[in-house]
Design a protein around this motif. Structure first.
Motif, PDB file in Angstrom:
ATOM      1  N   ARG A  98     -69.582  22.641  32.859  1.00  0.00           N
ATOM      2  CA  ARG A  98     -70.107  21.945  31.581  1.00  0.00           C
ATOM      3  C   ARG A  98     -70.596  20.856  31.579  1.00  0.00           C
ATOM      4  O   ARG A  98     -71.716  20.546  32.065  1.00  0.00           O
ATOM      5  N   ARG A  99     -70.014  20.125  32.227  1.00  0.00           N
ATOM      6  CA  ARG A  99     -70.039  19.072  32.956  1.00  0.00           C
ATOM      7  C   ARG A  99     -71.570  18.237  33.962  1.00  0.00           C
ATOM      8  O   ARG A  99     -72.699  17.710  33.734  1.00  0.00           O
ATOM      9  N   ALA A 100     -71.206  19.247  35.239  1.00  0.00           N
ATOM     10  CA  ALA A 100     -71.936  19.208  36.396  1.00  0.00           C
ATOM     11  C   ALA A 100     -73.039  20.469  36.100  1.00  0.00           C
ATOM     12  O   ALA A 100     -74.772  19.996  35.983  1.00  0.00           O
ATOM     13  N   ILE A 101     -72.401  21.517  35.693  1.00  0.00           N
ATOM     14  CA  ILE A 101     -73.884  22.276  35.375  1.00  0.00           C
ATOM     15  C   ILE A 101     -74.900  21.985  34.475  1.00  0.00           C
ATOM     16  O   ILE A 101     -76.404  22.650  34.261  1.00  0.00           O
ATOM     17  N   THR A 105     -72.071  15.156  28.858  1.00  0.00           N
ATOM     18  CA  THR A 105     -71.896  13.440  29.209  1.00  0.00           C
ATOM     19  C   THR A 105     -70.601  13.064  28.442  1.00  0.00           C
ATOM     20  O   THR A 105     -70.679  13.709  27.397  1.00  0.00           O
ATOM     21  N   ASP A 106     -70.100  12.051  28.342  1.00  0.00           N
ATOM     22  CA  ASP A 106     -68.577  11.567  27.639  1.00  0.00           C
ATOM     23  C   ASP A 106     -69.533  11.702  26.000  1.00  0.00           C
ATOM     24  O   ASP A 106     -68.128  11.566  25.490  1.00  0.00           O
ATOM     25  N   ALA A 107     -70.330  11.121  26.067  1.00  0.00           N
ATOM     26  CA  ALA A 107     -70.553  10.573  24.428  1.00  0.00           C
ATOM     27  C   ALA A 107     -70.223  11.701  24.503  1.00  0.00           C
ATOM     28  O   ALA A 107     -70.340  12.318  22.421  1.00  0.00           O
ATOM     29  N   PHE A 108     -71.662  12.932  24.652  1.00  0.00           N
ATOM     30  CA  PHE A 108     -71.198  14.538  23.565  1.00  0.00           C
ATOM     31  C   PHE A 108     -70.421  15.372  24.045  1.00  0.00           C
ATOM     32  O   PHE A 108     -69.707  15.947  22.435  1.00  0.00           O
ATOM     33  N   ILE A 109     -69.160  14.714  24.432  1.00  0.00           N
ATOM     34  CA  ILE A 109     -68.014  15.187  24.535  1.00  0.00           C
ATOM     35  C   ILE A 109     -67.291  14.917  23.411  1.00  0.00           C
ATOM     36  O   ILE A 109     -66.630  14.836  22.917  1.00  0.00           O
ATOM     37  N   ALA A 110     -67.439  13.701  23.415  1.00  0.00           N
ATOM     38  CA  ALA A 110     -66.852  12.959  22.504  1.00  0.00           C
ATOM     39  C   ALA A 110     -67.330  12.886  20.352  1.00  0.00           C
ATOM     40  O   ALA A 110     -66.188  13.317  19.698  1.00  0.00           O
ATOM     41  N   GLU A 129     -61.889  14.478  38.766  1.00  0.00           N
ATOM     42  CA  GLU A 129     -62.302  14.102  40.125  1.00  0.00           C
ATOM     43  C   GLU A 129     -62.833  14.359  40.879  1.00  0.00           C
ATOM     44  O   GLU A 129     -62.179  15.526  41.578  1.00  0.00           O
ATOM     45  N   THR A 130     -64.219  14.185  41.405  1.00  0.00           N
ATOM     46  CA  THR A 130     -64.307  14.875  42.314  1.00  0.00           C
ATOM     47  C   THR A 130     -64.186  14.568  43.551  1.00  0.00           C
ATOM     48  O   THR A 130     -63.285  13.582  43.690  1.00  0.00           O
ATOM     49  N   TYR A 166     -56.093  17.699  33.169  1.00  0.00           N
ATOM     50  CA  TYR A 166     -56.528  17.146  34.086  1.00  0.00           C
ATOM     51  C   TYR A 166     -57.368  18.101  35.331  1.00  0.00           C
ATOM     52  O   TYR A 166     -56.019  19.111  35.197  1.00  0.00           O
ATOM     53  N   GLU A 167     -58.257  18.162  35.494  1.00  0.00           N
ATOM     54  CA  GLU A 167     -58.325  19.525  36.637  1.00  0.00           C
ATOM     55  C   GLU A 167     -59.355  18.757  37.544  1.00  0.00           C
ATOM     56  O   GLU A 167     -60.449  18.488  37.776  1.00  0.00           O
ATOM     57  N   PRO A 168     -58.312  18.638  39.139  1.00  0.00           N
ATOM     58  CA  PRO A 168     -59.839  17.625  39.657  1.00  0.00           C
ATOM     59  C   PRO A 168     -60.427  19.384  40.158  1.00  0.00           C
ATOM     60  O   PRO A 168     -59.804  20.122  40.423  1.00  0.00           O
ATOM     61  N   VAL A 169     -61.885  18.141  40.294  1.00  0.00           N
ATOM     62  CA  VAL A 169     -62.511  19.647  40.410  1.00  0.00           C
ATOM     63  C   VAL A 169     -63.487  20.423  42.001  1.00  0.00           C
ATOM     64  O   VAL A 169     -63.309  21.288  42.012  1.00  0.00           O
ATOM     65  N   TRP A 170     -62.376  19.019  42.652  1.00  0.00           N
ATOM     66  CA  TRP A 170     -62.291  19.967  44.089  1.00  0.00           C
ATOM     67  C   TRP A 170     -61.312  21.220  44.312  1.00  0.00           C
ATOM     68  O   TRP A 170     -61.177  21.806  45.147  1.00  0.00           O
TER      69      TRP A 170
END
Ligand code: PEP
Length: 249
Positions: A98-101, A105-110, A129-130, A166-170
């Motif tokens: 959702r962040r990448a595609i 933003t963090d503000a919307f998620i907040a 992190e990526t 915690y989901e490392p994007v990679w």
């Protein structure tokens, strides 16, 4: 003690019929799985069917996303009341897809976190992190920024109901998993950050690991002191592999 939360994120997979078949196959496999909480996050269209098929079991229902507004002109969006009516206990927010595609933003998620808490639903807040950020040694800085932004309006009185994934994007959907040591180091950092923000209540917050978790690597990840469950994508689509993660931990 924190009971681990193992949640299936089906993403854009499974029809109503698929969701019914999955529940019928899963429930006998996991029995009354003690000491662990299990949740399933189907696509919106299959939430009602999944709720019906899982009724009477201890498997909780989660949404994959939510809009923070109570109602309004937000074509294509789903409100918290709509999710609550279907029996959702959790909603995933801030997933890296959702962040990448979709540019969240963090503000919307907040806003989503605060609205969910106010309504008594539990956010599963995804951060991570990526590969580029990890290789530049920026992992903790990124986690700190995402936590600070996404939890900016969080209700500290309901902190213990938060779940952080915690989901490392990679590692998402790549078959590449963080080693238990790498994951534990990130989780310990997140725990420390949550303690600074919420004090002793941080010890009740579940921090899930997500990123190519499967039966072959789950037990070792889940044995780490700060890993309190998993958010499982690919391996959650098959009741056999999802149940193996739950019962084999
Ligand atoms: C996810 O989408 O949250 C996830 C962890 O996916 P996968 O298990 O397929 O890496």
């Amino acid at each position: 003690m924190r009971a681990p939360l193992i949640a299936a994120n089906w993403k854009m997979h499974k029809t109503v019929a698929d969701a019914r078949a999955f529940a019928a196959d899963l429930l006998p496999r996991i029995g009354d799985a003690r000491g662990v909480e299990v949740a399933v996050a189907p696509p919106f269209t299959a939430l009602a069917a999944a709720a019906e098929a899982l009724a009477g079991s201890d498997v909780a229902l989660a949404a994959q996303n939510v809009h923070p507004a109570p109602s309004g002109a937000f074509t294509g969006e789903i409100s918290i009341d709509m999710l609550r009516e279907l029996g959702c206990r959790y909603a995933i927010v801030g997933h890296s897809e959702r962040r990448a595609i979709f540019g969240e933003t963090d503000a919307f998620i907040a806003e989503k976190v605060a609205a969910l808490q106010a309504a008594g639903l539990r956010p599963i807040l995804c951060i991570g992190e990526t590969l580029e950020q990890r290789e530049a040694d920026r992992t903790f800085e990124v986690l700190s920024t995402q936590l600070g932004g996404s939890l900016a309006s969080a209700d500290a009185a309901r902190a213990s109901e938060l779940v952080v994934a915690y989901e490392p994007v990679w590692a998402i959907g790549t078959g590449r998993t963080a080693t238990p040591e790498m994951a534990q180091a990130a989780h310990a950092f997140v725990r420390g950050w949550l303690r600074e923000r919420f004090g002793a209540d941080a010890d009740a917050i579940r921090i899930q690991y997500g990123g190519s978790m499967k039966p072959e690597n789950a037990a070792e990840l889940l044995a780490q002191p700060d890993i309190d469950g998993g958010l499982v994508g690919g391996a959650s689509l098959d009741p056999e592999s999802f149940s193996a993660i739950i019962v084999g931990r």
